[in-house]
Design a protein around this motif. Structure first.
Motif, PDB file in Angstrom:
ATOM      1  N   MET A   1      -3.647  34.243 -28.676  1.00 25.54           N
ATOM      2  CA  MET A   1      -2.225  34.561 -28.768  1.00 25.54           C
ATOM      3  C   MET A   1      -1.446  33.545 -27.944  1.00 25.54           C
ATOM      4  O   MET A   1      -1.799  33.251 -26.814  1.00 25.54           O
ATOM      5  N   GLY A   2      -0.426  33.014 -28.534  1.00 28.20           N
ATOM      6  CA  GLY A   2       0.412  32.038 -27.850  1.00 28.20           C
ATOM      7  C   GLY A   2       1.764  32.625 -27.507  1.00 28.20           C
ATOM      8  O   GLY A   2       2.219  33.580 -28.127  1.00 28.20           O
ATOM      9  N   LEU A   3       2.402  32.030 -26.528  1.00 27.27           N
ATOM     10  CA  LEU A   3       3.710  32.504 -26.062  1.00 27.27           C
ATOM     11  C   LEU A   3       4.693  31.349 -26.075  1.00 27.27           C
ATOM     12  O   LEU A   3       4.362  30.248 -25.642  1.00 27.27           O
TER      13      LEU A   3
ATOM     14  N   TYR B   1       6.757  26.860 -30.493  1.00 30.30           N
ATOM     15  CA  TYR B   1       6.030  26.741 -29.221  1.00 30.30           C
ATOM     16  C   TYR B   1       4.883  27.750 -29.149  1.00 30.30           C
ATOM     17  O   TYR B   1       3.789  27.427 -28.700  1.00 30.30           O
ATOM     18  N   ALA B   2       5.148  28.968 -29.574  1.00 31.00           N
ATOM     19  CA  ALA B   2       4.132  30.019 -29.511  1.00 31.00           C
ATOM     20  C   ALA B   2       2.954  29.695 -30.424  1.00 31.00           C
ATOM     21  O   ALA B   2       1.791  29.873 -30.041  1.00 31.00           O
TER      22      ALA B   2
ATOM     23  N   CYS C   1      -8.868  29.255 -38.577  1.00 33.20           N
ATOM     24  CA  CYS C   1      -7.893  30.243 -38.090  1.00 33.20           C
ATOM     25  C   CYS C   1      -6.837  30.527 -39.146  1.00 33.20           C
ATOM     26  O   CYS C   1      -6.474  29.657 -39.934  1.00 33.20           O
ATOM     27  N   SER C   2      -6.349  31.759 -39.136  1.00 38.20           N
ATOM     28  CA  SER C   2      -5.269  32.140 -40.033  1.00 38.20           C
ATOM     29  C   SER C   2      -4.207  32.884 -39.223  1.00 38.20           C
ATOM     30  O   SER C   2      -4.521  33.518 -38.221  1.00 38.20           O
ATOM     31  N   PRO C   3      -2.954  32.794 -39.659  1.00 42.66           N
ATOM     32  CA  PRO C   3      -1.887  33.479 -38.931  1.00 42.66           C
ATOM     33  C   PRO C   3      -2.121  34.980 -38.888  1.00 42.66           C
ATOM     34  O   PRO C   3      -2.464  35.591 -39.896  1.00 42.66           O
TER      35      PRO C   3
ATOM     36  N   ALA D   1       2.798  34.631 -30.767  1.00 43.68           N
ATOM     37  CA  ALA D   1       2.188  34.316 -32.064  1.00 43.68           C
ATOM     38  C   ALA D   1       0.701  34.586 -31.963  1.00 43.68           C
ATOM     39  O   ALA D   1       0.037  34.155 -31.017  1.00 43.68           O
ATOM     40  N   LEU D   2       0.185  35.318 -32.930  1.00 43.41           N
ATOM     41  CA  LEU D   2      -1.223  35.660 -32.963  1.00 43.41           C
ATOM     42  C   LEU D   2      -1.871  34.951 -34.136  1.00 43.41           C
ATOM     43  O   LEU D   2      -1.347  34.964 -35.249  1.00 43.41           O
ATOM     44  N   ILE D   3      -3.017  34.310 -33.875  1.00 41.68           N
ATOM     45  CA  ILE D   3      -3.798  33.745 -34.965  1.00 41.68           C
ATOM     46  C   ILE D   3      -5.201  34.324 -34.866  1.00 41.68           C
ATOM     47  O   ILE D   3      -5.696  34.611 -33.788  1.00 41.68           O
TER      48      ILE D   3
END
Length: 60
Positions: free
Chosen positions: A1-3, A15-16, A35-37, A54-56
């Protein structure tokens, strides 16, 4: 997970997503093929500031 944080939602989402992909790469995944969204969601911790997560999903 990105922020991601930014006063523009789409920039924060960018950015996330980049952050999530960088973490996947560090874990040994290839974000382009493994990876997939998984979705994303935003909050506004301060007026005019978007915080996007954002979760992948990655599989080997």
């Amino acid at each position: 997970m990105g922020l991601g944080l930014n006063n523009n939602y789409f920039t924060a989402l960018y950015y996330a997503t980049n952050d999530a992909q960088a973490q996947a790469s560090a874990a040994g995944f290839d974000p382009a093929t493994q990876c997939s969204p998984g979705g994303n969601y935003a909050t506004m911790p301060l007026p005019g500031l978007y915080q996007v997560r954002a979760l992948i999903n990655c599989t080997r």
